[in-house]
Design a protein around this motif. Structure first.
Motif, PDB file in Angstrom:
ATOM      1  N   ALA A 369       0.847  -1.198   0.000  1.00  0.00           N
ATOM      2  CA  ALA A 369       0.000   0.000   0.000  1.00  0.00           C
ATOM      3  C   ALA A 369       0.877   1.242   0.000  1.00  0.00           C
ATOM      4  N   TYR A 370       0.557   2.153  -0.894  1.00  0.00           N
ATOM      5  CA  TYR A 370       1.160   3.495  -0.881  1.00  0.00           C
ATOM      6  C   TYR A 370       0.095   4.441  -0.346  1.00  0.00           C
ATOM      7  N   ILE A 371       0.425   5.165   0.717  1.00  0.00           N
ATOM      8  CA  ILE A 371      -0.565   5.997   1.393  1.00  0.00           C
ATOM      9  C   ILE A 371      -0.102   7.445   1.415  1.00  0.00           C
ATOM     10  N   SER A 372      -0.980   8.325   0.953  1.00  0.00           N
ATOM     11  CA  SER A 372      -0.678   9.754   0.835  1.00  0.00           C
ATOM     12  C   SER A 372      -1.761  10.550   1.556  1.00  0.00           C
ATOM     13  N   PHE A 373      -1.372  11.698   2.115  1.00  0.00           N
ATOM     14  CA  PHE A 373      -2.273  12.519   2.926  1.00  0.00           C
ATOM     15  C   PHE A 373      -2.342  13.940   2.355  1.00  0.00           C
ATOM     16  N   ILE A 394      -3.219   3.433  -2.224  1.00  0.00           N
ATOM     17  CA  ILE A 394      -3.061   2.882  -3.572  1.00  0.00           C
ATOM     18  C   ILE A 394      -2.344   1.544  -3.519  1.00  0.00           C
ATOM     19  N   SER A 395      -2.741   0.634  -4.394  1.00  0.00           N
ATOM     20  CA  SER A 395      -1.990  -0.595  -4.604  1.00  0.00           C
ATOM     21  C   SER A 395      -1.871  -0.856  -6.101  1.00  0.00           C
ATOM     22  N   LYS A 396      -0.984  -1.764  -6.449  1.00  0.00           N
ATOM     23  CA  LYS A 396      -0.792  -2.144  -7.847  1.00  0.00           C
ATOM     24  C   LYS A 396      -2.031  -2.888  -8.353  1.00  0.00           C
ATOM     25  N   ALA A 397      -2.345  -2.725  -9.620  1.00  0.00           N
ATOM     26  CA  ALA A 397      -3.477  -3.441 -10.206  1.00  0.00           C
ATOM     27  C   ALA A 397      -3.199  -3.738 -11.673  1.00  0.00           C
ATOM     28  N   ASN A 398      -3.483  -4.955 -12.081  1.00  0.00           N
ATOM     29  CA  ASN A 398      -3.343  -5.338 -13.489  1.00  0.00           C
ATOM     30  C   ASN A 398      -4.649  -5.048 -14.232  1.00  0.00           C
TER      31      ASN A 398
END
Length: 533
Positions: A369-373, A394-398
């Motif tokens: 998970a990439y987390i932004s504020f 956000i996470s990776k998605a195909n």
């Protein structure tokens, strides 16, 4: 959303005196347009979306919340930084930036936390503190970043060279840069250390270019990491200010941006551009600058085999990965909830390659998970959104995970698709509650975007946000240059250079150089003068 500086496209508008048409209002296209307009050229920017700005735009919902879609932070904006003068030029120095603080990124592997501090020496000391037995490897790494980026800068600037210079001096630059660009990040790092945890931490920000260490070019890795080495910055008022302030400048220079202007064809005759088609309307011009990606340009906008003359071939390089994002609105302020300014890169374990290679939609929140504020980073948020806060996770998605729903209409896809998004939302919320338990009970709004959302708005056919994959093979594609073999057709955007705001902006500058030639020095002079003020 309507803004006084841009308007809806209409076939009744007089386009008779246009010098250049820019397709797409991402930062690459806006940069090229502004540089050209500064030198007296008449430029028109055509945007298919109802909001300009490409991946710099924000979207709003009726509950009052708004979120960025692509810009989470920008580097090289410290005093005297290379990007500061560029943004000052585009915005007539009206774009303000907020530093994210001493710590701009945190990489967390399981429960282990690693802070990335602004400044090369601060970074070095912090990493040595975590890995005291790997001092030489850390110093070697920083030295490799410096050497790679020195050649990387020359490599991209060479893209503006004319054929004679490109075949002579350009050949020399490309040859020396291959030492870095043609090795993967894992290959390079494995030569300086056997410490897998150190490699994982040094690659923890790899989501910024979308590829894990085993697949990414070290040249791409070095440029992105170097871009943020002096810290991260966020535009005051949100990422949409980047485009809006630039559009203000364009408008003042007599050039315009039109929304709902979906270009269906770049019209050519022989090997020369004649203009563009927007639905049934033909607009003639001397030059077209396409900022919508090389795949869209060559495979969809050029008709009747016109792209064959450009040696276009994407057999060796695939589209970059997609992403899935949970947008969250909270009913308390960032300060009340003690939300950080820095971004968090969370990984379940240190094998990033296995994480990215084997991820499924169901387990994505349990792996990465990439987390932004955004509301924490923006000092103006409270002025218009008092007592609320936002998070993006956000996470990776195909794309393949969602391909069966691609022909269904946006916001009206069937229940099966909605269930997939709901399951991701629930999984990612659990991840967030684990990392930031103070937000539990304060989630007011949620929304999930998938690669199909990216495709709908950006027109990238595989829902990719980063254009072409940043593999070693990408750096060998000779057609990734501003000038094509079709006279009057040029390319801008992240495909031509590198991922992100900085990469796309650089591509716009290179396009302007190929058109303005020696006149471009007046722009560089203006940037220098702005930096002195």
């Amino acid at each position: 959303m309507q803004h006084k500086r841009f308007q809806r496209f209409s076939p009744d508008i007089d386009f008779s005196d246009v010098d250049h048409i820019v397709i797409g209002s991402g930062i690459g296209g806006l940069t090229a347009a502004t540089w050209l307009a500064k030198c007296g050229q008449k430029v028109v920017v055509l945007e298919r979306h109802y909001v300009p700005g490409g991946f710099t735009h924000s979207f709003k919902r009726k509950q009052g919340f708004n979120w960025d879609v692509g810009v989470h932070y920008v580097g090289n904006l410290e005093e005297g930084g290379s990007m500061r003068g560029m943004f000052d030029l585009l915005s007539s120095k009206k774009l303000e930036w907020e530093p994210m603080g001493e710590v701009y990124d945190v990489v967390q592997i399981g429960d282990d936390v690693y802070e990335f501090k602004a400044g090369k020496e601060n970074f070095r000391k912090q990493m040595i503190g975590y890995f005291p037995n790997d001092v030489k490897a850390i110093d070697d790494y920083l030295d490799l970043l410096k050497k790679s980026n020195k050649w990387g800068s020359a490599f991209f600037f060479e893209k503006s060279f004319k054929p004679f210079l490109s075949k002579s001096l350009g050949w020399f630059i490309r040859k020396f840069y291959k030492k870095y660009s043609q090795q993967t990040t894992l290959e390079v790092l494995s030569k300086i250390t056997t410490n897998k945890r150190l490699i994982a931490v040094l690659c923890g920000q790899c989501g910024n270019y979308g590829l894990s260490p085993r697949h990414s070019s070290f040249g791409a890795h070095a440029l992105v990491i170097g871009h943020f080495m002096e810290g991260g910055y966020y535009p005051k008022g949100g990422s949409e200010q980047i485009a809006l302030k630039t559009i203000d400048t364009l408008h003042e220079l007599g050039s315009e941006v039109y929304i709902n202007a979906d270009v269906s064809e770049i019209v050519t005759e022989g090997s020369r551009v004649k203009g563009v088609m927007v639905e049934e309307t033909f607009i003639p011009c001397k030059s077209v600058i396409s900022g919508v990606g090389v795949n869209n340009t060559f495979n969809h906008l050029l008709k009747n085999g016109a792209s064959k003359a450009c040696d276009f071939n994407l057999e060796t390089v695939k589209p970059a990965t997609g992403h899935i994002c949970l947008y969250i609105g909270l009913d308390k302020s960032s300060e009340e909830l003690n939300l950080p300014k820095h971004n968090l890169w969370w990984y379940a374990h240190e094998n990033i390659d296995a994480t990215f290679d084997n991820m499924t939609l169901k387990d994505a929140p349990d792996k990465f998970a990439y987390i932004s504020f955004p509301s924490s980073k923006d000092p103006k948020w409270e002025e218009t959104n008092a007592g609320t806060a936002t998070i993006q996770a956000i996470s990776k998605a195909n794309y393949e995970w969602f391909a069966k729903y691609e022909d269904q209409p946006w916001m009206k896809r069937d229940d099966e698709y909605k269930k997939l998004k709901e399951e991701f939302k629930d999984g990612m919320l659990e991840r967030l509650y684990n990392l930031y338990p103070q937000i539990k009970g304060h989630v007011a709004v949620t929304e999930v975007s998938s690669p199909l959302s990216t495709k709908h708005f950006s027109n990238y056919k595989n829902g990719e946000i980063y254009g072409l994959d940043h593999t070693p093979d990408r750096f060998d594609l000779s057609f990734l240059r501003p000038e094509t073999k079709i006279k009057g057709l040029r390319l801008t955007g992240q495909d031509i250079t590198l991922v992100g705001v900085a990469g796309a902006m650089l591509s716009g500058m290179l396009v302007a150089i190929t058109i303005l030639k020696f006149r471009v020095w007046r722009i560089f002079k203006e940037i220098g003068e702005l930096q002195k003020k």
